[in-house]
Design an enzyme around this catalytic site. Structure first.
Site, PDB file in Angstrom:
ATOM      1  N   LYS A   1       0.849  -1.204   0.000  1.00  0.00           N
ATOM      2  CA  LYS A   1       0.000   0.000   0.000  1.00  0.00           C
ATOM      3  C   LYS A   1       0.882   1.251   0.000  1.00  0.00           C
ATOM      4  O   LYS A   1       0.672   2.168  -0.789  1.00  0.00           O
ATOM      5  CB  LYS A   1      -0.892   0.013   1.245  1.00  0.00           C
ATOM      6  CG  LYS A   1      -1.564   1.343   1.520  1.00  0.00           C
ATOM      7  CD  LYS A   1      -2.403   1.338   2.779  1.00  0.00           C
ATOM      8  CE  LYS A   1      -1.626   1.595   4.019  1.00  0.00           C
ATOM      9  NZ  LYS A   1      -1.285   3.000   4.299  1.00  0.00           N
TER      10      LYS A   1
ATOM     11  N   CYS B   1      -4.239  12.781  12.369  1.00  0.00           N
ATOM     12  CA  CYS B   1      -5.076  11.594  12.167  1.00  0.00           C
ATOM     13  C   CYS B   1      -5.022  10.797  13.466  1.00  0.00           C
ATOM     14  O   CYS B   1      -4.591  11.285  14.495  1.00  0.00           O
ATOM     15  CB  CYS B   1      -4.559  10.793  10.992  1.00  0.00           C
ATOM     16  SG  CYS B   1      -2.966  10.101  11.354  1.00  0.00           S
TER      17      CYS B   1
ATOM     18  N   ARG C   1       1.016  14.675  12.700  1.00  0.00           N
ATOM     19  CA  ARG C   1       1.436  14.488  11.307  1.00  0.00           C
ATOM     20  C   ARG C   1       1.497  15.805  10.536  1.00  0.00           C
ATOM     21  O   ARG C   1       0.814  16.026   9.544  1.00  0.00           O
ATOM     22  CB  ARG C   1       0.525  13.471  10.626  1.00  0.00           C
ATOM     23  CG  ARG C   1       0.559  12.152  11.383  1.00  0.00           C
ATOM     24  CD  ARG C   1      -0.149  11.047  10.702  1.00  0.00           C
ATOM     25  NE  ARG C   1       0.684  10.473   9.648  1.00  0.00           N
ATOM     26  CZ  ARG C   1       0.259   9.454   8.904  1.00  0.00           C
ATOM     27  NH1 ARG C   1      -0.941   8.968   9.067  1.00  0.00           N
ATOM     28  NH2 ARG C   1       1.031   8.963   7.949  1.00  0.00           N
TER      29      ARG C   1
ATOM     30  N   ASP D   1       4.958   0.778  11.953  1.00  0.00           N
ATOM     31  CA  ASP D   1       3.710   0.150  11.492  1.00  0.00           C
ATOM     32  C   ASP D   1       3.542  -1.265  12.024  1.00  0.00           C
ATOM     33  O   ASP D   1       2.461  -1.846  11.903  1.00  0.00           O
ATOM     34  CB  ASP D   1       3.656   0.129   9.957  1.00  0.00           C
ATOM     35  CG  ASP D   1       3.550   1.538   9.393  1.00  0.00           C
ATOM     36  OD1 ASP D   1       3.759   1.698   8.176  1.00  0.00           O
ATOM     37  OD2 ASP D   1       3.298   2.473  10.172  1.00  0.00           O
TER      38      ASP D   1
HETATM   39  C1  EPZ Z   1       4.609   6.952   5.962  1.00  0.00           C
HETATM   40  O1  EPZ Z   1       3.877   8.019   6.552  1.00  0.00           O
HETATM   41  C2  EPZ Z   1       3.668   5.763   5.927  1.00  0.00           C
HETATM   42  N1  EPZ Z   1       2.508   6.076   5.103  1.00  0.00           N
HETATM   43  C3  EPZ Z   1       3.213   5.424   7.350  1.00  0.00           C
HETATM   44  O2  EPZ Z   1       2.387   4.258   7.265  1.00  0.00           O
HETATM   45  C4  EPZ Z   1       4.443   5.103   8.194  1.00  0.00           C
HETATM   46  O3  EPZ Z   1       4.040   4.841   9.515  1.00  0.00           O
HETATM   47  C5  EPZ Z   1       5.407   6.290   8.158  1.00  0.00           C
HETATM   48  O4  EPZ Z   1       5.741   6.605   6.778  1.00  0.00           O
HETATM   49  C6  EPZ Z   1       6.706   5.997   8.915  1.00  0.00           C
HETATM   50  O5  EPZ Z   1       7.326   4.880   8.387  1.00  0.00           O
HETATM   51  C7  EPZ Z   1       2.626   6.010   3.758  1.00  0.00           C
HETATM   52  O6  EPZ Z   1       3.684   5.725   3.218  1.00  0.00           O
HETATM   53  C8  EPZ Z   1       1.389   6.289   2.960  1.00  0.00           C
HETATM   54  P1  EPZ Z   1       6.798  10.391   7.922  1.00  0.00           P
HETATM   55  P2  EPZ Z   1       4.464   9.533   6.505  1.00  0.00           P
HETATM   56  O7  EPZ Z   1       6.666  11.612   7.094  1.00  0.00           O
HETATM   57  O8  EPZ Z   1       5.117   9.775   5.211  1.00  0.00           O
HETATM   58  C9  EPZ Z   1       6.865  13.621  11.382  1.00  0.00           C
HETATM   59  C10 EPZ Z   1       0.497   2.926   7.703  1.00  0.00           C
HETATM   60  O9  EPZ Z   1       0.066   2.438   8.758  1.00  0.00           O
HETATM   61  N2  EPZ Z   1       6.799  14.600  10.283  1.00  0.00           N
HETATM   62  O10 EPZ Z   1       8.044   9.577   7.812  1.00  0.00           O
HETATM   63  O11 EPZ Z   1       3.391  10.438   6.933  1.00  0.00           O
HETATM   64  C11 EPZ Z   1       5.549  12.858  11.518  1.00  0.00           C
HETATM   65  O12 EPZ Z   1       4.636  13.588  12.299  1.00  0.00           O
HETATM   66  C12 EPZ Z   1       1.011   4.358   7.678  1.00  0.00           C
HETATM   67  O13 EPZ Z   1       0.573   2.311   6.604  1.00  0.00           O
HETATM   68  C13 EPZ Z   1       6.933  15.948  10.592  1.00  0.00           C
HETATM   69  O14 EPZ Z   1       7.105  16.325  11.751  1.00  0.00           O
HETATM   70  O15 EPZ Z   1       5.568   9.421   7.668  1.00  0.00           O
HETATM   71  C14 EPZ Z   1       5.979  11.589  12.203  1.00  0.00           C
HETATM   72  O16 EPZ Z   1       6.109  11.827  13.589  1.00  0.00           O
HETATM   73  C15 EPZ Z   1       0.838   5.050   9.012  1.00  0.00           C
HETATM   74  N3  EPZ Z   1       6.866  16.853   9.578  1.00  0.00           N
HETATM   75  C16 EPZ Z   1       7.362  11.331  11.601  1.00  0.00           C
HETATM   76  O17 EPZ Z   1       7.809  12.594  11.073  1.00  0.00           O
HETATM   77  C17 EPZ Z   1       6.665  16.474   8.273  1.00  0.00           C
HETATM   78  O18 EPZ Z   1       6.634  17.354   7.384  1.00  0.00           O
HETATM   79  C18 EPZ Z   1       7.364  10.302  10.483  1.00  0.00           C
HETATM   80  O19 EPZ Z   1       6.541  10.793   9.455  1.00  0.00           O
HETATM   81  C19 EPZ Z   1       6.521  15.100   7.976  1.00  0.00           C
HETATM   82  C20 EPZ Z   1       6.595  14.177   8.998  1.00  0.00           C
END
Ligand code: EPZ
Length: 415
Positions: free
Chosen positions: A22, A115, A120, A304
């Site tokens: 996904k 969410c 996020r 995850d």
């Molecule tokens: C991706 O989310 C995945 N989703 C998530 O899977 C996964 O948990 C996550 O990566 C971490 O591996 C998809 O790929 C669609 P991040 P993403 O940006 O891109 C903070 C599932 O269950 N952050 O690496 O949103 C954020 O708040 C989902 O399949 C900022 O602060 O993850 C978090 O604490 C859930 N500012 C951390 O970084 C930003 O601009 C990781 O977020 C972006 C992120």
């Protein structure tokens, strides 16, 4: 709202092919918008999140047609506005910002907001876009972007954000000049996006390492690409085998994507055998506890898989500690596990779990995707009947979940 009714206590035995990832497919869909030519994404899982992403692409003017596990994407973009309702429904819609900006040089998207698992924010995405010369204004809950003056640039991430890494790759692939990302996320899904964009004519190197280089090209052409297997779904089923006992084999999974989990399961007493693209697990006794597991960016233990691991640790033969370092509120499954007799204390980002012999069936509710999957695993172990409500959360990420579990010997029905 649909629910699962599970009669626990059965061992799991058998094998199945794991679905396409996904979290790989969603950025691939965004990548397909970078050209008017037809793209074909193979091994595309049939999931709610994927359907929602397809709806957003259609709302932007793209043609999206599914034929089994293959999805054709083509057509021209007629709108630069990502619809509010769909953006709220699917946080991954933020990936589309990079693609729409690359094609139309302007974009409007609703602020995706938080969410179930955390705030996020998207500051890393927006800061990177500004470094690339994108003008950004934010008002009334919307983000307005203008990329007419966009130019490749060196970018450093304060945190290796998966989505921000993918968004910059999508935006910079056809930007004038050279873009570099340091402290990039290293997830396999990012390597998949690089492979796909390079098939389309992009010049990207370094995905899978903390340093990615993107040499902008004038335009991209259509391509056909097969999505990588879903490592999180594979890991969830492996932990289902561990929590129920028995022997299962996940076909089509890449062991190299799951080193952190396989190492923990092996140390807990599971018998693991791997070859190129199959993972076999046998569990014939109560597992040993996990002294300390901390979720980390890839290749560390994936956030995850934290919730399913909590369910598994709940019936380990001793005490486990699980620390969630990535998201702020990703323990919503724990009060539900406690209703089933789990002995867990949470303090901040730390969950201390004292394993019990067996959980007890109860009526519980899924709060988010991976937490919901964890509750199903708990129900498969529990003595008696478990009712898991709001399973639409689970169906966002697990294709044919109850049917696959049934094929492995579980007693689970959806009503
Ligand atoms: C991706 O989310 C995945 N989703 C998530 O899977 C996964 O948990 C996550 O990566 C971490 O591996 C998809 O790929 C669609 P991040 P993403 O940006 O891109 C903070 C599932 O269950 N952050 O690496 O949103 C954020 O708040 C989902 O399949 C900022 O602060 O993850 C978090 O604490 C859930 N500012 C951390 O970084 C930003 O601009 C990781 O977020 C972006 C992120």
């Amino acid at each position: 709202m649909a629910k699962y009714i599970i009669n626990g206590g059965s061992a799991l035995n058998g094998q199945f092919f794991v679905q396409g990832a996904k979290n790989a497919v969603l950025p691939l869909f965004a990548g397909a918008l970078l050209t008017e030519e037809e793209d074909v994404i193979q091994n595309c899982p049939d999931l709610l999140d994927v359907d929602n992403m397809a709806r957003i692409l259609r709302s932007l003017g793209a043609d999206v047609e599914r034929h089994g596990n293959s999805v054709k994407i083509g057509g021209t973009l007629s709108s630069h506005e990502i619809p509010y309702g769909l953006a709220k429904e699917l946080r991954s819609s933020i990936f589309l910002l990079g693609s729409v900006l690359a094609r139309l040089k302007k974009a409007k998207v609703a602020y995706p907001g938080g969410c179930d698992i955390g705030l996020r924010p998207i500051n890393i995405h927006l800061d990177a876009f500004r470094e690339l010369g994108v003008k950004i204004e934010e008002y009334y809950g919307y983000i307005y972007c203008d990329a007419t003056a966009m130019q490749g640039a060196p970018i450093n991430f304060d945190y290796p954000s998966v989505g921000a890494t993918e968004n910059v790759m999508l935006l910079a692939a056809t930007a004038r000049g050279l873009t570099t990302i340091s402290n990039a996320a290293r997830e396999p899904e990012i390597e998949g996006l690089q492979d796909y964009l390079n098939l389309m004519g992009a010049k990207i190197t370094g995905a899978g390492t903390p340093f990615i280089t993107i040499e902008g090209v004038d335009s991209l052409h259509g391509a056909e690409y097969t999505t990588i297997p879903d490592r999180i779904v594979a890991g969830t089923y492996l932990m289902a085998g561990a929590i129920c006992g028995g022997e299962i084999e996940v076909l089509g999974a890449k062991p190299s994507h799951l080193h952190a989990l396989l190492s923990k399961l092996s140390k807990s007493g599971c018998k693991i055998k791997v070859n190129n693209d199959n993972i076999y697990l046998r569990s014939d006794k109560r597992i040993m506890p996990f002294d300390r597991v901390e979720t980390q960016p890839y290749p560390g233990f994936p956030t995850d898989l934290q919730a399913p691991l909590c369910a598994l640790a709940s019936v380990a033969n001793g005490n486990s500690m699980i620390i969630e370092n990535i998201f702020e509120t990703r323990f919503k499954h724990i009060p539900e596990l406690i209703k089933m007799g789990a002995q867990i204390i949470v303090s901040g980002s730390v969950a201390c779990i004292r394993g019990v012999e067996q959980l007890r069936g109860a009526e519980i509710t899924a709060m988010d995707l991976r937490g919901g999957a964890a509750l199903v695993l708990a129900g498969l172990n529990a003595k008696g009947t478990t009712i898991v409500n709001d399973v639409h959360h689970v169906e966002r990420g697990y294709q044919n979940f109850e049917a696959t579990l049934c094929s492995l010997g579980a007693d689970i029905v959806k009503v």
